[in-house]
Design an enzyme around this catalytic site. Structure first.
Site, short mmCIF file in Angstrom:
data_model
loop_
_atom_site.label_atom_id
_atom_site.label_comp_id
_atom_site.label_asym_id
_atom_site.label_seq_id
_atom_site.Cartn_x
_atom_site.Cartn_y
_atom_site.Cartn_z
CE1 TYR A 186 30.00 44.35 39.63
CE2 TYR A 186 28.97 44.62 37.48
CZ TYR A 186 30.11 44.59 38.26
OH TYR A 186 31.33 44.79 37.68
CB SER A 244 30.94 47.77 35.51
OG SER A 244 30.43 46.80 34.62
P1 NAP Z 1 38.31 39.23 40.07
O1 NAP Z 1 39.23 38.64 39.06
O2 NAP Z 1 37.23 38.40 40.66
O3 NAP Z 1 39.21 39.88 41.23
C1 NAP Z 1 38.58 40.53 42.28
C2 NAP Z 1 39.64 41.14 43.17
O4 NAP Z 1 38.98 41.91 44.18
C3 NAP Z 1 40.46 40.10 43.89
O5 NAP Z 1 41.78 40.60 44.04
C4 NAP Z 1 39.74 39.96 45.23
O6 NAP Z 1 40.58 39.53 46.27
C5 NAP Z 1 39.31 41.38 45.46
N1 NAP Z 1 38.15 41.49 46.33
C6 NAP Z 1 36.95 40.90 46.23
N2 NAP Z 1 36.15 41.24 47.25
C7 NAP Z 1 36.90 42.06 48.03
C8 NAP Z 1 36.67 42.72 49.26
N3 NAP Z 1 35.51 42.61 49.91
N4 NAP Z 1 37.67 43.47 49.76
C9 NAP Z 1 38.85 43.59 49.14
N5 NAP Z 1 39.13 42.98 47.98
C10 NAP Z 1 38.17 42.22 47.46
O7 NAP Z 1 37.54 40.50 39.49
P2 NAP Z 1 37.89 41.54 38.31
O8 NAP Z 1 37.09 41.14 37.13
O9 NAP Z 1 39.34 41.77 38.20
O10 NAP Z 1 37.17 42.82 38.93
C11 NAP Z 1 37.87 43.96 39.38
C12 NAP Z 1 36.93 45.14 39.25
O11 NAP Z 1 36.56 45.27 37.88
C13 NAP Z 1 35.62 44.99 40.03
O12 NAP Z 1 35.29 46.22 40.63
C14 NAP Z 1 34.61 44.63 38.96
O13 NAP Z 1 33.32 45.03 39.32
C15 NAP Z 1 35.16 45.41 37.78
N6 NAP Z 1 34.71 44.95 36.47
C16 NAP Z 1 35.06 43.73 36.00
C17 NAP Z 1 34.59 43.35 34.74
C18 NAP Z 1 34.94 42.02 34.13
O14 NAP Z 1 34.34 41.65 33.10
N7 NAP Z 1 35.86 41.26 34.68
C19 NAP Z 1 33.76 44.19 34.00
C20 NAP Z 1 33.42 45.41 34.55
C21 NAP Z 1 33.89 45.79 35.77
P3 NAP Z 1 40.78 37.94 46.60
O15 NAP Z 1 41.63 37.41 45.45
O16 NAP Z 1 41.51 37.90 47.88
O17 NAP Z 1 39.43 37.32 46.60
#
Ligand code: NAP
Length: 244
Positions: A153, A139
């Protein structure tokens, strides 16, 4: 390609793009079985084989089983996307309780490292694997620090960056490349966990490109790092953050 957290957001976008580019895809999820099934159906519609496996990355046995199921049911793992992650409501560090710290570390640091251990055991030539590519989803928080929101985080993503650098060197001669993307403000559900309504819109004024990003824009970078086009790239980071 095995993707942790592929039911929603960046992981789901990566799964769809990977299937369109010819990968068979395995995604993991914890709660969203219906969303995971929908992603699998979309992947299959491109002709790819696809599978969803319930696996909490904070549970070592789940992670070990997810890798074993992938190999048994779909085949050797050519690419691993270490994507699952979580965060907790926005607050200052002087308000943190130990429970949130334990949870975010368990998922984003310990879970991510255990998953990497399994990936190396399956992919490294040292363990009889054919090599491959690993992409960690870090991130922009790792270099911004997330003050007044979630420094915990941000620290987990700093740890993942360090692991990326170290592991890339550790397995470089074993056919495995290890890189990371550092997304900025991307339109996904994760911001709901912060408790800040419309977080991406509110903060996009601080983004040089003046907008949030789409999960598909992050998936493009992940797919490039995983591909042979990045064959001489390891220990590297792509900031998919609109210049932030
Ligand atoms: P998201 O839309 O909330 O999706 C999260 C995904 O991770 C879902 O598929 C969820 O499964 C799964 N998950 C959550 N907790 C888990 C666990 N304990 N074990 C296995 N799977 C788990 O989030 P996202 O934004 O796509 O984030 C994905 C990655 O990108 C993360 O590592 C996040 O830190 C990183 N990121 C995101 C952003 C942003 O702005 N969105 C920015 C920087 C980094 P369920 O659907 O079953 O809950």
């Amino acid at each position: 390609m095995l993707i942790t957290g592929g039911s929603r957001g960046i992981g789901a976008a990566t799964a769809r793009l990977a299937a369109a580019r010819g990968y068979d895809v395995v995604i993991t999820f914890v709660r969203s079985a219906d969303a995971a099934d929908a992603v699998v159906a979309e992947c299959e519609s491109t002709g790819a084989r696809a599978l969803a496996v319930r696996a909490d990355v904070a549970d070592e046995a789940d992670v070990v089983a997810a890798f074993a199921t992938t190999v048994a049911e779909v085949g050797p793992i050519a690419a691993f996307v270490n994507n699952a992650g979580t965060l907790h409501p926005a607050m200052r560090l002087d308000e943190f309780d130990v429970e949130r710290l334990r949870d975010v570390m368990a998922v984003n640091v310990i879970g991510a490292i255990v998953a990497l251990r399994e990936a190396v055991r399956h992919m490294s030539t040292r363990h009889g694997g054919a090599g491959g590519a690993i992409v960690n989803v870090s991130s922009a928080a790792s270099y911004l620090g997330s003050p007044n929101e979630y420094i915990d985080y941000a620290a987990t993503k700093g740890a993942l960056d360090t692991v990326t650098i170290g592991l890339a060197k550790e397995v470089a001669s074993e056919g495995v490349r290890v890189n990371a993307v550092r997304p900025g403000l991307i339109y996904t559900d994760i911001h709901e966990l912060s408790g800040i309504e419309d977080r991406v819109e509110k903060l996009s004024v601080h983004v040089p490109m003046q907008r949030g990003g789409d999960a598909d824009e992050v998936a493009e970078a992940i797919l490039w790092l995983a591909s042979d086009a990045a064959s001489y790239v390891t220990g590297s980071f792509i900031n998919t953050s609109g210049g932030r």
